[in-house]
Design an enzyme around this catalytic site. Structure first.
Site, PDB file in Angstrom:
ATOM      1  N   GLU A   1       0.871  -1.178   0.000  1.00 11.41           N
ATOM      2  CA  GLU A   1       0.000   0.000   0.000  1.00 11.41           C
ATOM      3  C   GLU A   1       0.903   1.222   0.000  1.00 11.41           C
ATOM      4  O   GLU A   1       1.460   1.593   1.031  1.00 11.41           O
ATOM      5  CB  GLU A   1      -0.913  -0.011   1.235  1.00 11.41           C
ATOM      6  CG  GLU A   1      -1.834  -1.209   1.313  1.00 11.41           C
ATOM      7  CD  GLU A   1      -2.779  -1.314   0.141  1.00 11.41           C
ATOM      8  OE1 GLU A   1      -3.019  -0.281  -0.514  1.00 11.41           O
ATOM      9  OE2 GLU A   1      -3.277  -2.416  -0.118  1.00 11.41           O
TER      10      GLU A   1
ATOM     11  N   CYS B   1      -2.402   9.053   2.874  1.00  3.52           N
ATOM     12  CA  CYS B   1      -1.919   8.544   1.590  1.00  3.52           C
ATOM     13  C   CYS B   1      -2.925   8.762   0.464  1.00  3.52           C
ATOM     14  O   CYS B   1      -2.537   8.812  -0.702  1.00  3.52           O
ATOM     15  CB  CYS B   1      -1.563   7.066   1.693  1.00  3.52           C
ATOM     16  SG  CYS B   1      -2.938   6.007   2.204  1.00  3.52           S
TER      17      CYS B   1
END
Length: 471
Positions: A215, A249
């Site tokens: 990720e 993010c």
């Protein structure tokens, strides 16, 4: 179980794998573990909020409760609700040629799953993959971030109170420990962090062909189409960008505005209004505005601002900060209008409260801009024109999309969360995570009597049967 150095990691992994092999968790154990974890997190929410606040210098308590507490509890609830169904073997067709055989897929656990979690959401991004791995029947070795030491210590004591050390173990340490951790022969590894570090993790894991869920990040664009109201876009972009002071993010990294400079100016003004409404006239006094995690990150972000000013760009700080802002790591929401491609703020993921805004002449130009860069972790189209949204969905590739808002696809338990290309590989959350941390084991059940009892040399008498099989 906590380790302060890389020494002993291999022995710990061997011990955990031997314990898993001797007593693989079944449905009852997995369910009990998830319920115990949920109860422990729920009971210690105040301590969690305090630990995160210590690490950030100031972290909005409400944002910690939402982004760390709510998300973890919701994820565990989803796992509990679906666990029995996901564990149940799934019948699949074996095909008429193999009749009367039957086939099925079984989700079997892998063994020991490693989780390397980051500092920006230090509980959420540690415990959701950990809970998912537990649901899939694995043991877990967790390496939380060294940049959030108070939260990492809280996680270690929380998990030690729920799980025996052979089932869940916490490893603490810096980059040296993280490198050794990545090189372990784990059965699966989940890493959340930057693209640059993700490449190093993948290289280390390649020694053992360890399966990965990466990720990562990247520059996630928002596109405000010509039909979408500026004030509504500003309100939703403000939440997406300045939640956790942009240290997310999937925060919108830059905004493309269709309709020319007039709409860019209107959006900039509306974002300024949003900042005043949310944080008041004294940003430093607001309990709801989060600080930058450490001095290194603060200086990196200030270098982007300095670069933009040196290029003569229109830089708009949307709130006043005190003289000691640097000591507090307090960085105001800041817009950078019409940055060129060479501006440093456009060259890497921002991960902070800076927001570049660019005008585009058309939807085609916006799509071309997005496709000229690496594939983003998230994409945010703002339009009430279904055809425009469908064009963006069709002509771009991103890890995940929220239409007419920001961030929320992360919270949809039924949606996989993951990147594509430079923004990551693999996905977790819900069923996608359960599947990623399991082996889909194909099983063919052959009955007492089967065609292969006769399908053997000499083949000449079976010519008509062979013709049927290969028709």
């Amino acid at each position: 179980m906590t380790h302060d150095t890389a020494t002993g990691l291999s022995a710990t992994l061997q011990h955990m794998r031997a314990a898993w092999q001797a007593n693989k968790p079944g449905y009852a154990q997995r369910r009990a573990d998830l319920k115990a974890l949920r109860a422990a997190v729920k009971a210690q929410l105040p301590q969690m909020v305090a630990a995160i606040n210590t690490d950030f210098g100031q972290r909005s308590a409400a944002e910690s409760r939402i982004a760390e507490g709510m998300t973890v509890l919701s994820a565990i609830d989803h796992l509990l609700a679906h666990l029995r169904d996901w564990m149940r073997p799934t019948p699949v067709g074996a095909g008429w040629r193999l009749l009367p055989a039957r086939a099925e897929l079984r989700a079997v656990p892998l063994g020991v799953v490693g989780v390397i979690s980051p500092w920006n959401y230090p509980v959420n991004l540690a415990l959701i993959p950990l809970a998912t791995a537990i649901a899939a029947g694995n043991h877990v070795l967790l390496k939380p971030s060294e940049h959030t030491p108070a939260t990492s210590a809280w996680l270690a004591q929380l998990l030690a109170g729920v799980f025996p050390a052979e089932r869940v173990s916490v490893v603490q340490g810096g980059a040296e420990v993280a490198a050794a951790f990545s090189a372990l022969p784990l059965d699966h590894l989940v890493f959340t962090g930057s693209t640059a570090v993700g490449r190093k993790v993948m290289a280390a894991a390649a020694q053992h062909l360890t399966p990965l869920t990466l990720e990562l990040g990247g520059k996630s664009p928002a596109i405000v189409c010509a039909d979408y109201p500026i004030e509504k876009a500003a309100a939703r972009l403000a939440t997406g960008k300045w939640f956790n002071a942009g240290q997310t993010c999937i925060a919108p990294d830059y905004v493309l505005v269709e309709g020319g400079q007039q709409r860019v100016a209107a959006l900039a003004h509306a974002l300024g209004v949003q900042v005043r409404q949310r944080y008041g006239d004294d940003l430093a006094a607001s309990a709801d505005y989060t600080r930058i995690i450490n001095d290194g990150q603060y200086q990196r972000l200030m270098a982007h601002v300095a670069d933009a000013r040196a290029r003569g760009l229109d830089v708009r700080q949307l709130a006043e900060v005190p003289d000691n802002a640097a000591a507090q790591r307090l960085l105001a929401p800041t817009l950078i209008l019409q940055p060129d491609a060479q501006a440093t703020v456009m060259g890497e993921e921002i991960f902070g409260p800076l927001l570049p805004i660019l005008a585009v002449d058309s939807l085609d130009a916006a799509i071309a801009h997005i496709n000229a860069a690496e594939r983003p972790l998230a994409l945010y189209p703002f339009s009430h024109d279904r055809r425009a949204v469908e064009r963006l969905l069709h002509d771009t590739v991103a890890g995940g999309i929220t239409v007419n808002d920001c961030l929320l696809h992360f919270a949809a338990e039924g949606l996989p969360f993951g990147g594509v290309g430079a923004s990551g590989m693999g996905a977790y959350h819900g069923r996608a995570g359960f599947d990623a941390m399991s082996k889909a084991l194909p099983v063919l059940w052959q009955p007492r009597i089967t065609a292969t009892d006769w399908l053997k040399p000499p083949y000449r008498p079976l010519q008509r049967l062979l013709d049927l099989l290969v028709r």
